[in-house]
Design a protein around this motif. Structure first.
Motif, short mmCIF file in Angstrom:
data_model
loop_
_atom_site.label_atom_id
_atom_site.label_comp_id
_atom_site.label_asym_id
_atom_site.label_seq_id
_atom_site.Cartn_x
_atom_site.Cartn_y
_atom_site.Cartn_z
N TYR A 1 41.25 41.14 22.56
CA TYR A 1 42.35 40.26 22.99
C TYR A 1 41.75 39.08 23.76
CZ TYR A 1 46.31 38.56 25.74
OH TYR A 1 47.26 37.78 26.33
N ARG A 2 42.17 37.89 23.38
CA ARG A 2 41.78 36.67 24.09
C ARG A 2 43.05 36.02 24.66
NH1 ARG A 2 36.65 34.60 22.94
NH2 ARG A 2 35.52 35.73 21.31
N PRO A 3 43.20 35.97 25.96
CA PRO A 3 44.42 35.40 26.52
C PRO A 3 44.53 33.89 26.41
CG PRO A 3 42.92 36.05 28.27
CD PRO A 3 42.32 36.54 27.00
N ASN A 4 43.39 33.19 26.21
CA ASN A 4 43.40 31.74 26.21
C ASN A 4 42.65 31.19 25.01
OD1 ASN A 4 42.72 32.23 29.63
ND2 ASN A 4 44.72 31.63 28.84
N GLY B 1 55.83 39.22 35.60
CA GLY B 1 56.87 38.24 35.81
C GLY B 1 56.47 36.98 36.54
N CYS B 2 55.17 36.65 36.56
CA CYS B 2 54.70 35.45 37.25
C CYS B 2 54.50 34.31 36.26
CB CYS B 2 53.39 35.74 37.98
SG CYS B 2 53.52 37.05 39.21
N GLU B 3 54.37 33.09 36.79
CA GLU B 3 54.02 31.97 35.94
C GLU B 3 52.63 32.17 35.35
OE1 GLU B 3 54.39 28.48 33.87
OE2 GLU B 3 55.96 29.45 35.06
N ILE B 4 51.69 32.64 36.17
CA ILE B 4 50.33 32.97 35.73
C ILE B 4 50.01 34.37 36.23
CG2 ILE B 4 47.89 32.39 35.93
CD1 ILE B 4 48.75 29.47 36.33
N GLY B 5 49.53 35.23 35.36
CA GLY B 5 49.18 36.58 35.77
C GLY B 5 48.01 36.59 36.73
N VAL B 6 46.87 36.00 36.31
CA VAL B 6 45.71 35.90 37.19
C VAL B 6 45.05 34.55 36.96
CG1 VAL B 6 44.27 37.13 35.50
CG2 VAL B 6 43.50 36.92 37.87
N HIS B 7 44.77 33.86 38.04
CA HIS B 7 44.02 32.60 38.02
C HIS B 7 42.62 32.92 38.54
CE1 HIS B 7 43.85 28.04 39.20
NE2 HIS B 7 42.82 28.42 38.46
N ASN C 1 54.63 40.39 30.83
CA ASN C 1 55.65 39.33 30.78
C ASN C 1 55.38 38.19 31.74
OD1 ASN C 1 57.04 40.84 28.84
ND2 ASN C 1 58.25 41.91 30.40
N ASN C 2 54.11 37.81 31.87
CA ASN C 2 53.79 36.59 32.60
C ASN C 2 53.81 35.42 31.62
OD1 ASN C 2 53.00 37.90 35.23
ND2 ASN C 2 51.50 38.87 33.89
N SER C 3 54.27 34.26 32.09
CA SER C 3 54.33 33.11 31.19
C SER C 3 52.95 32.79 30.62
CB SER C 3 54.88 31.89 31.93
OG SER C 3 56.19 32.14 32.39
N ASN C 4 51.92 32.84 31.46
CA ASN C 4 50.53 32.74 31.03
C ASN C 4 49.79 33.92 31.65
OD1 ASN C 4 50.35 29.86 29.75
ND2 ASN C 4 51.45 29.59 31.67
N GLN C 5 49.19 34.74 30.82
CA GLN C 5 48.57 35.94 31.37
C GLN C 5 47.34 35.61 32.21
OE1 GLN C 5 50.43 38.41 31.20
NE2 GLN C 5 50.63 39.39 29.21
N VAL C 6 46.52 34.66 31.74
CA VAL C 6 45.28 34.32 32.44
C VAL C 6 45.09 32.81 32.43
CG1 VAL C 6 42.76 34.54 32.45
CG2 VAL C 6 44.18 36.52 31.86
#
Length: 460
Positions: A398-401, A333-339, A356-361
């Motif tokens: 899986y590629r998050p970006n 539930g975060c804007e970014i899962g991990v930076h 359900n993060n807006s951007n996973q990574v």
């Protein structure tokens, strides 16, 4: 030489008998609020005595220079003069229990505290107290093996965060333990600096800057804590060989967990939960001012114009952090899962759930990183994959970006074009020709379902 052995045995028996006699002579000294000089009573007590305060208000400051117990019945208040610390403990093994402590000074340089535990107070115990209206709640100033447990600490609400003290500061106190305490208001709940082998477990943090702020402190255990509604839940900086396990960050504002140059650590089974948060809460609640990152235009806007925002902004922030095992954590539930940034290397990141993060990574770098180990990766809630052989691992990586994500990171205004045909063509081309993809995170063996996870009490 047999007679030498007999003399040694007799001497040991005499010493044990003397110790037992001294223990049996320990007494309880009852004190009422009309006592003219409580400090004189403390100084006249013998080692091992308990000074028991009846309900009422007592004047500080007080100084424990002997190994005694200072305890209070319900309703005891020890009130300082507004100068210096209220209670100072110098004696090894001294105990302070069951008091309400108020009225320290306001000097950050003087480390004015409700309770100040000096370096000489090895093994001191502070338990079951309430500390309120003090600059620092408690200060462990080099006291090895001290134990602080089951206290309630309410910090300053009126001062700016930079002018407030911490719930407890642990400075160079190896072996000290902070267990099952409640911290609210002030600067940081627990601030540990230049220490080692500390245990922080079962504590609860609310309405603070950082729940736990860890700097230049090694080989510690931070377990089973709950941070709720703080600016940052847990910040670990320039520290090595930590165990960070079973902690909860529940709707903290900016970061759930932050790592900056934290190396060779085990980060497992933690939970960060985010979601929509009212901007009014960031701007107007105690210690949430523009100096903490809220724009003045937001902080001064009328309530009706304040919009909701997803928080934390980042479930976890990893900066210049190396050789850690990050496993079985839940980031939701975060804007970014991990930076992930600044050359962090040789981290094992597996078995985590990104939900359900807006951007996973968000990955800042050019290298390719595979977040899987021994044929198992992480769970990604937005991964539309198949598992034809039923082994619980997706059939494709899986590629998050992709390249478009990188454009959006550097030029957020480009979001206006996100649904345009040109962007869709670029994304299709990258999917067909992986060589077009920039360096970044790949999970070669993504999980089809999240790992079993139990939220500890206090989450949600």
């Amino acid at each position: 030489m047999r007679w030498v052995r007999y003399i040694a045995i007799l001497a040991l028996a005499a010493f044990a008998a003397g110790a037992g006699l001294r223990a049996s002579l320990a007494t309880e000294l009852s004190v009422t609020p009309d006592v003219s000089d409580l400090q004189a009573v403390l100084e006249s007590a013998s080692e091992g005595d308990e000074v028991r305060l009846a309900a009422g208000t007592y004047r500080g400051p007080l100084h424990l220079t002997r190994r005694i117990t200072l305890s209070g019945a319900p309703g005891v208040v020890v009130r300082g003069t507004g100068q210096g610390s209220v209670i100072t403990v110098s004696a090894p093994g001294a105990i302070v229990r069951g008091l309400e402590v108020r009225g320290s000074g306001r000097s950050l340089e003087g480390m004015d505290s409700g309770m100040f535990i000096e370096q000489s107070a090895r093994g001191a115990v502070v338990e079951d107290n309430r500390l309120e209206d003090n600059l620092f709640g408690m200060y462990l100033h080099g006291a090895p093996d001290a134990v602080v447990r089951r206290n309630v600490v309410v910090g300053l609400r009126q001062a700016r965060t930079s002018e407030a003290g911490n719930g407890i500061t642990v400075w160079n106190a190896p072996g000290a333990k902070v267990i099952d305490n409640d911290f609210r208001y002030g600067r940081d709940g627990i601030f540990a600096i230049t220490s080692r082998n500390n245990v922080f477990s079962g504590n609860r943090f609310r309405d603070l800057r950082f729940g736990v702020h860890y700097m230049y402190a090694n080989e510690g255990e931070i377990t089973n804590n709950v941070s709720k509604g703080n600016i940052i839940g847990y910040a670990f900086m320039f520290s090595n060989h930590l165990i960070v396990r079973n902690n909860i960050s529940d709707h903290d504002r900016d970061r759930g967990i932050l790592f900056n140059a934290a190396n060779d650590s085990e980060i497992t089974d933690n939970t960060v939960i985010g979601g929509l948060q009212s901007a009014e809460r960031w701007a107007t609640s105690d210690n949430r001012t523009a100096e903490e990152g809220v724009p003045q235009s937001v902080a001064g806007a009328p309530a009706a114009s304040k919009a909701e925002r997803i928080g934390p902004e980042k479930c976890v922030f990893i900066y210049n952090t190396n050789k850690n095992r990050i496993a079985r954590n839940w980031f939701e539930g975060c804007e970014i899962g991990v930076h992930f940034t600044a050359g962090s290397e040789r981290n094992e990141i597996t078995g985590n759930a990104f939900v359900n993060n807006s951007n996973q990574v968000k990955y800042v770098g050019t290298r390719h990183l595979d977040w899987s180990e021994n044929g198992r990766g992480n769970y990604w809630s937005d991964n539309p994959a198949f598992d034809l052989n039923g082994d619980g691992v997706a059939d494709t990586a899986y590629r998050p970006n992709d390249m478009i994500d990188r454009v959006l990171w550097t030029a957020p205004a480009a979001k206006l074009l996100i649904n345009s045909p040109a962007v869709q063509v670029i994304r299709w081309a990258q999917a067909q020709f992986p060589a077009l993809l920039p360096g970044g995170v790949i999970d070669s063996h993504p999980l089809m379902s999240p790992p079993a996870h139990r939220l500890a009490e206090g989450a949600r």
